[in-house]
Design an enzyme around this catalytic site. Structure first.
Site, PDB file in Angstrom:
ATOM      1  N   ASP A 117      -3.388  18.695  -8.902  1.00 56.63           N
ATOM      2  CA  ASP A 117      -4.998  19.021  -8.769  1.00 56.63           C
ATOM      3  C   ASP A 117      -5.663  18.470 -10.080  1.00 56.63           C
ATOM      4  O   ASP A 117      -6.586  18.882 -10.372  1.00 56.63           O
ATOM      5  CB  ASP A 117      -5.187  20.702  -8.477  1.00 56.63           C
ATOM      6  CG  ASP A 117      -4.956  21.052  -7.337  1.00 56.63           C
ATOM      7  OD1 ASP A 117      -5.545  20.194  -6.354  1.00 56.63           O
ATOM      8  OD2 ASP A 117      -4.126  21.864  -6.994  1.00 56.63           O
ATOM      9  N   ASP A 142      -5.782  17.604   0.704  1.00 54.66           N
ATOM     10  CA  ASP A 142      -6.677  17.711  -0.484  1.00 54.66           C
ATOM     11  C   ASP A 142      -6.500  16.659  -1.550  1.00 54.66           C
ATOM     12  O   ASP A 142      -7.103  16.562  -2.309  1.00 54.66           O
ATOM     13  CB  ASP A 142      -6.505  19.355  -1.168  1.00 54.66           C
ATOM     14  CG  ASP A 142      -6.397  20.198  -0.032  1.00 54.66           C
ATOM     15  OD1 ASP A 142      -5.655  20.008   1.128  1.00 54.66           O
ATOM     16  OD2 ASP A 142      -6.713  21.330  -0.344  1.00 54.66           O
TER      17      ASP A 142
END
Length: 393
Positions: free
Chosen positions: A115, A175
């Site tokens: 991330d 994602d």
């Protein structure tokens, strides 16, 4: 008969007027900055008690929740402050953005997460764009190096999670498409094509393995790193393995749009168009354009919406409109979503501790963050407002 025709004409006129409305960006930004000033006070108060918690994430069960820098959402709050500086040119937001961005800097060395695009590129990328601070540039390059260590050449993708090894071996979530921007920028900064090649490989493999024939997306693809083959197709945050988790569809739309921005590959543009068509042609999504948390939850309409998915989608559609032949369609859809968010989904003044949007869904299967304000919804909402006004985003 004449009366019926007249009434029908009036209804059509009314419908046209409602759907021709445009969001008042100036008013929405003024409301947003005023609301965020409340949020900043709550953040400062919370940090006096727990200094290691650096960013606000959500309000759940009435409780204001902060996160440490290693949380995947830590970068959205400082990045949002950079957006305010871009829009207002007010030094107050420049100083605040710098202050809270600094708190995330240590994560440039974090090799335990995929991330880093969210955590590092959102604040440091926006900060560099607005200041050309070479220290920010250096952080972005180091973060790209850290992210690259999670790439497996055999499977051709970047690993998402290190946890739950009993469920999967090399999980990749949709994602992860959002973190490729960090790699593309690192190649621009350094001339080192290895970052670019990793991003392309990941995007290509995701396009091949994550998408169904209707261009809805699986959430999790588990890879075998010896053979490079797909082991399983799953969900973690959606309703079921074969369902279409709303935020996942939005991440994919945004991800392939940004891939086209950097590569000008016709394949990525076609993919973004196809994903947009899936989202916009849904008969499940209510008329206001804000989707339910999963397109296939059998309890619809008695389930939560996801304003975060809507905000991500609106922001992506504004950019995609610049590249696609469907420019008018995408811009109109983004305008409708943005108007809904700005008029029906915003917090009352000073409510929700200063978060902007209500009615997002974080992780419904885990009974976590259901029908709440959440920081990434606010971030992409503000980005969509800036893109609506062609502010360079």
């Amino acid at each position: 008969m004449k009366l019926k025709i007249k009434l029908a004409s009036l209804m059509l006129l009314s419908y046209t007027f409602v759907h021709a409305q445009k969001v008042d960006v100036k008013k929405s930004m003024q409301s947003a900055t005023t609301q965020t000033d409340v949020l900043i006070k709550n953040v400062d108060s919370a940090r006096k008690i727990k200094p290691k918690q650096v960013s606000p994430r959500t309000v759940e069960n009435g409780q204001f929740k902060m996160v440490v820098s290693r949380d995947w959402t830590s970068g959205f709050f400082p990045a949002q402050l950079w957006f305010y500086y871009a829009y207002t040119k007010d030094k107050k937001y420049l100083d605040l953005a710098r202050k809270y961005t600094e708190d995330i800097k240590v994560e440039q060395f974090n090799k335990g997460t995929h991330d880093l695009g969210f955590m590092i590129y959102c604040p440091f990328g926006n900060g560099y764009k607005l200041t050309k601070d070479t220290a920010y540039k250096a952080v972005i390059i180091q973060a790209a190096k850290s992210l690259s260590t999670r790439f497996n050449a055999k499977s051709g993708v970047i690993k998402s999670w290190d946890h739950n090894g009993d469920k999967w071996k090399f999980p990749v979530i949709i994602d992860n498409m959002m973190n490729l921007e960090l790699l593309f920028e690192a190649t621009k900064f350094t001339g080192d094509s290895s970052f670019y090649k990793i991003a392309i490989s990941h995007a290509d493999k995701t396009m091949k393995n994550h998408y169904r024939p209707d261009f809805s997306s699986y959430h999790v693809i588990d890879y075998d790193t010896v053979s490079g083959n797909v082991r399983n197709k799953l969900t973690a945050q959606g309703y079921a393995n074969e369902s279409s988790w709303a935020r996942g569809q939005a991440w994919g739309l945004y991800g392939y749009t940004l891939c086209y921005r950097y590569t000008k590959s016709a394949a990525y543009l076609a993919q973004a168009d196809a994903i947009a068509n899936f989202i916009l042609s849904s008969k499940i999504t209510p008329a206001d354009g804000i989707p339910y948390w999963d397109y296939n939850d059998p309890q619809i309409p008695n389930v939560s919406r996801d304003a975060s998915a809507a905000a991500i989608t609106a922001s992506a559609l504004y950019e995609l409109a610049k590249y696609s032949k469907e420019r008018k369609k995408y811009k109109a859809a983004a305008d409708k979503i943005l108007l809904s968010l700005s008029t029906k989904y915003t917090s009352a003044p000073s409510a929700n501790y200063g978060f902007l949007l209500e009615h997002s869904t974080g992780h419904r299967p885990a009974k976590s963050e259901i029908d709440v304000p959440i920081n990434y919804a606010d971030y992409y909402y503000i980005e969509a407002l800036l893109r609506n006004k062609n502010k360079g985003y």
